[in-house]
Design a protein around this motif. Structure first.
Motif, mmCIF file in Angstrom:
data_model
loop_
_atom_site.group_PDB
_atom_site.id
_atom_site.type_symbol
_atom_site.label_atom_id
_atom_site.label_comp_id
_atom_site.label_asym_id
_atom_site.label_seq_id
_atom_site.Cartn_x
_atom_site.Cartn_y
_atom_site.Cartn_z
ATOM 1 N N ARG A 4 0.854 -1.177 0.000
ATOM 2 C CA ARG A 4 0.000 0.000 0.000
ATOM 3 C C ARG A 4 0.891 1.227 0.000
ATOM 4 O O ARG A 4 1.852 1.306 0.760
ATOM 5 N N TYR A 5 0.560 2.186 -0.838
ATOM 6 C CA TYR A 5 1.297 3.441 -0.900
ATOM 7 C C TYR A 5 0.380 4.577 -0.480
ATOM 8 O O TYR A 5 -0.822 4.547 -0.732
ATOM 9 N N THR A 6 0.954 5.594 0.137
ATOM 10 C CA THR A 6 0.153 6.744 0.554
ATOM 11 C C THR A 6 -0.267 7.545 -0.677
ATOM 12 O O THR A 6 0.374 7.479 -1.728
ATOM 13 N N SER A 7 -1.321 8.317 -0.516
ATOM 14 C CA SER A 7 -1.787 9.137 -1.636
ATOM 15 C C SER A 7 -0.755 10.198 -1.985
ATOM 16 O O SER A 7 -0.612 10.567 -3.155
ATOM 17 N N GLU A 8 0.002 10.686 -1.006
ATOM 18 C CA GLU A 8 1.055 11.673 -1.276
ATOM 19 C C GLU A 8 2.152 11.056 -2.138
ATOM 20 O O GLU A 8 2.638 11.693 -3.075
ATOM 21 N N LYS A 10 1.852 8.477 -4.182
ATOM 22 C CA LYS A 10 1.318 8.265 -5.522
ATOM 23 C C LYS A 10 1.291 9.571 -6.310
ATOM 24 O O LYS A 10 1.673 9.607 -7.478
#
Length: 95
Positions: A4-8, A10
């Motif tokens: 999972r990657y943070t929206s920031e 991405k």
């Protein structure tokens, strides 16, 4: 293995992919992310900005759709319980 990657993260990776002049695959390889995942992020960012054809859901629209579907499931469950309770009490009153 899925990460999972943070929206920031991405957002920053998409900005780099769009501005670097490199291909998505090269940027993905440099940063250690999946090329297919990065392509999806870039495509979604373009949809959110209105650069993609109509018909695709923006992130905010997709989030709202998920929220509304969840609410619908909850209300359907409530209606089912109320229907069973009504039938139970109607049967009990008939005796």
């Amino acid at each position: 293995m899925s990460r999972r990657y943070t929206s920031e993260f991405k957002r920053d990776v998409v900005a780099l992919a769009l501005s670097s002049g490199k291909t998505v695959t090269e940027v993905a390889r440099d940063l250690g992310v999946s090329p297919e995942g990065l392509r999806g992020w870039v495509k979604q960012a373009k949809i959110d900005r209105g650069e993609e054809p109509t018909g695709a859901l923006a992130t905010a629209e997709r989030d709202e759709l998920v929220r509304l579907r969840r609410k619908l499931r909850e209300q359907e469950a409530t209606i089912e319980v109320l229907g069973k309770a009504t039938a139970f009490f109607a049967r009990d009153k008939m005796r």
